[in-house]
Design a protein around this motif. Structure first.
Motif, short mmCIF file in Angstrom:
data_model
loop_
_atom_site.label_atom_id
_atom_site.label_comp_id
_atom_site.label_asym_id
_atom_site.label_seq_id
_atom_site.Cartn_x
_atom_site.Cartn_y
_atom_site.Cartn_z
N ILE A 197 0.86 -1.19 0.00
CA ILE A 197 0.00 0.00 0.00
C ILE A 197 0.90 1.25 0.00
CG2 ILE A 197 -1.96 -1.16 1.04
CD1 ILE A 197 -1.27 0.28 3.69
N GLU A 198 0.30 2.39 -0.34
CA GLU A 198 1.11 3.61 -0.48
C GLU A 198 1.48 4.21 0.87
OE1 GLU A 198 -1.24 6.11 -2.97
OE2 GLU A 198 -1.03 4.73 -4.67
N HIS A 199 0.95 3.59 1.93
CA HIS A 199 1.19 4.12 3.28
C HIS A 199 2.25 3.28 3.99
CE1 HIS A 199 -2.70 6.53 3.49
NE2 HIS A 199 -2.66 5.98 2.28
N GLY A 200 3.04 3.96 4.80
CA GLY A 200 4.01 3.26 5.64
C GLY A 200 3.68 3.54 7.10
N TYR A 201 4.48 2.96 8.01
CA TYR A 201 4.24 3.24 9.43
C TYR A 201 5.56 3.49 10.15
CZ TYR A 201 5.72 -1.52 10.66
OH TYR A 201 6.44 -2.67 10.84
N LEU A 202 5.44 4.31 11.18
CA LEU A 202 6.61 4.63 12.00
C LEU A 202 6.19 4.60 13.46
CD1 LEU A 202 9.40 6.80 11.00
CD2 LEU A 202 8.43 7.49 13.16
N GLU A 203 7.02 3.96 14.28
CA GLU A 203 6.64 3.82 15.69
C GLU A 203 7.30 4.89 16.56
OE1 GLU A 203 5.21 -0.76 16.10
OE2 GLU A 203 7.28 -0.34 16.63
N LEU A 204 6.46 5.48 17.43
CA LEU A 204 6.90 6.48 18.39
C LEU A 204 6.53 5.95 19.77
CD1 LEU A 204 5.42 9.50 16.40
CD2 LEU A 204 7.84 8.88 16.52
N CYS A 205 6.76 6.76 20.79
CA CYS A 205 6.49 6.24 22.15
C CYS A 205 5.99 7.35 23.06
CB CYS A 205 7.78 5.64 22.70
SG CYS A 205 7.67 5.16 24.42
N ILE A 206 4.93 7.07 23.81
CA ILE A 206 4.51 7.94 24.91
C ILE A 206 5.03 7.28 26.18
CG2 ILE A 206 2.54 8.79 26.25
CD1 ILE A 206 0.92 8.89 23.65
#
Ligand code: FAD
Length: 393
Positions: A197-206
């Motif tokens: 898909i044209e979307h990617g993901y990136l993980e952040l943190c609270i």
């Protein structure tokens, strides 16, 4: 060694499972319980001895399909009681920072559980040590397979030594880019399609708050739906949150400076900035790069009575329905049921699994694609609020 259930085969099969991720390590347990010799080959080091790798989701939503499988191998209660964090619904974060909850099941209180990938994988591997009939080989990469003969060649990643192995049955649980599936593709009539898909993901943190507690209500899957993109957060045991930003790669590319990143977050996720912290947001965002999301459909899942693929190797799906691992776990349950039904008669077991399973996994794949639109956009539409109003009556 754990006692064997009724209906197991008189003949002990020699089975190689390729891939010691979530699905492969669970499958090893199911097969061990049936009394077969199981050799589990994993490309990477033992996950229990390595730090969490970035770029593979840190936590996952465990649902009823996955719980059922864990129950079969005696681990559900431990997982739910000691490690899973119940998520009873979605918590929607609006642009103005206000929130509202949409329960998953207000009537019977069913919920999903946030679980740590490493913890779950480690628990499954540790459990396999209770079975004398399971052997684990880490740092072994499958490089070649003759599936009709059940013969495999691995390279040891540390010494580069080649290891040749033969088995009555090869089970490929080696993930979305499966080497076992690659070997299957040489078979006539093997259907295969993949879609990025044209979307990617990136993980952040609270992080947790100053008192070591949660900064947001813990028992929800938090969503910041923004139409063409979204951010979600799942709770962790240490009271932090794994935050995942899903967005078109073209948008990620535009955020090429600290200023642009902060402007973007101030515009679209303002309430998340004090939770994450500006410094941490910048550090985490620029220390990683967005990962792609691929969906794979293929069939048949078997080569004669010699090889089978399960989990992401057979049906990688985009993560928006939270069912990739759960469906992979369900593969293991269904396979075990067929082994029970046919007394481990592999030709019948593999043929029936392959003939019947694909319809459900294709459906899950389509639902997962659809659910991205639902989570990032439709969830904010009035019909949901109307339904919620009825639920509250
Ligand atoms: P993997 O986890 O990929 O494991 C495959 C294993 O095989 C790995 O350990 C790998 O090292 C090994 N391997 C690969 N090649 C070789 C080789 N040549 N030789 C030997 N070993 C090899 N699912 C859910 O159910 N709920 C969720 O909430 C959820 N959230 C997700 C969020 C994100 C961002 C992503 C990307 C996925 C999510 N998923 C979720 C999907 C889930 O991660 C996968 O479905 C699951 O990991 C599949 O397990 P698997 O064991 O089949 O494959």
């Amino acid at each position: 060694m754990a006692s064997l259930p009724n209906g197991h085969t008189a003949k002990k099969l020699d089975i190689v499972v390729v891939g010691g991720g979530l699905v492969g390590s669970l499958e090893a347990l199911y097969l061990a319980k049936r009394g077969h010799r199981v050799r589990l080959y994993e490309y990477r080091e033992d996950i229990r001895e390595t730090p969490q790798a970035r770029g593979r989701s840190i936590n996952l939503a465990l649902s009823i399909r996955g719980r059922r499988a864990l129950k079969d191998v005696g681990l559900e209660q431990h997982m739910i009681e000691n490690h899973g964090i119940p998520m009873v619904g979605r918590m929607i974060h609006k642009l103005d920072g206000t929130t509202y909850a949409i329960p998953y099941d207000a009537r019977t209180n069913q919920c999903i559980y946030s679980v740590g990938r490493n913890y779950l994988n480690g628990m499954l591997l540790k459990e396999s040590e209770n079975y004398e009939n399971v052997e684990r080989y880490f740092n072994h990469k499958l490089i070649e397979a003759n599936l009709k003969k059940g013969s495999l060649t691995f390279t040891k990643t540390d010494t580069k030594e080649e290891v040749k192995v033969n088995a009555d049955l090869v089970i490929g649980a080696d993930g979305a880019f499966s080497a076992v599936r690659k070997a299957m593709m040489k078979q006539p009539l093997f259907d295969y399609s993949q879609k990025y898909i044209e979307h990617g993901y990136l993980e952040l943190c609270i992080p947790s708050n100053a008192n070591g507690g949660f900064q947001m209500p813990a028992n929800y899957l938090h969503i910041w739906p923004r139409g063409t993109f979204m951010m979600i957060a799942l709770p962790n045991q240490d009271c932090s949150w794994t935050v995942t930003l899903f967005m078109p790669f073209t948008n990620f590319k535009k955020l090429d400076s600290k200023e642009k990143l902060l402007q973007f977050f101030e515009k679209y996720f303002p309430d998340s900035i004090p939770l994450i912290g500006k410094k941490k947001l910048i550090e985490d965002f620029f220390s990683g790069s967005p990962s792609p999301l691929v969906s794979v459909k293929c069939r048949p899942y078997n080569v004669d009575d010699k090889a089978l693929i399960i989990g992401d190797a057979a049906h990688a799906v985009v993560p928006f329905y939270g069912q990739g691992m759960n469906a992979g776990f369900e593969d293991c349950t269904l396979l075990d049921q067929l082994m029970q039904k046919y007394k481990d008669d592999l030709p019948r077991v593999l043929e029936e699994f392959s003939d019947t399973r694909w319809k459900d996994t294709y459906a899950i794949s389509d639902l997962a694609m659809y659910n991205y639109v639902e989570m990032r956009d439709l969830v904010t539409r009035p019909s949901y609020r109307i339904r919620k109003a009825f639920d509250d009556l």
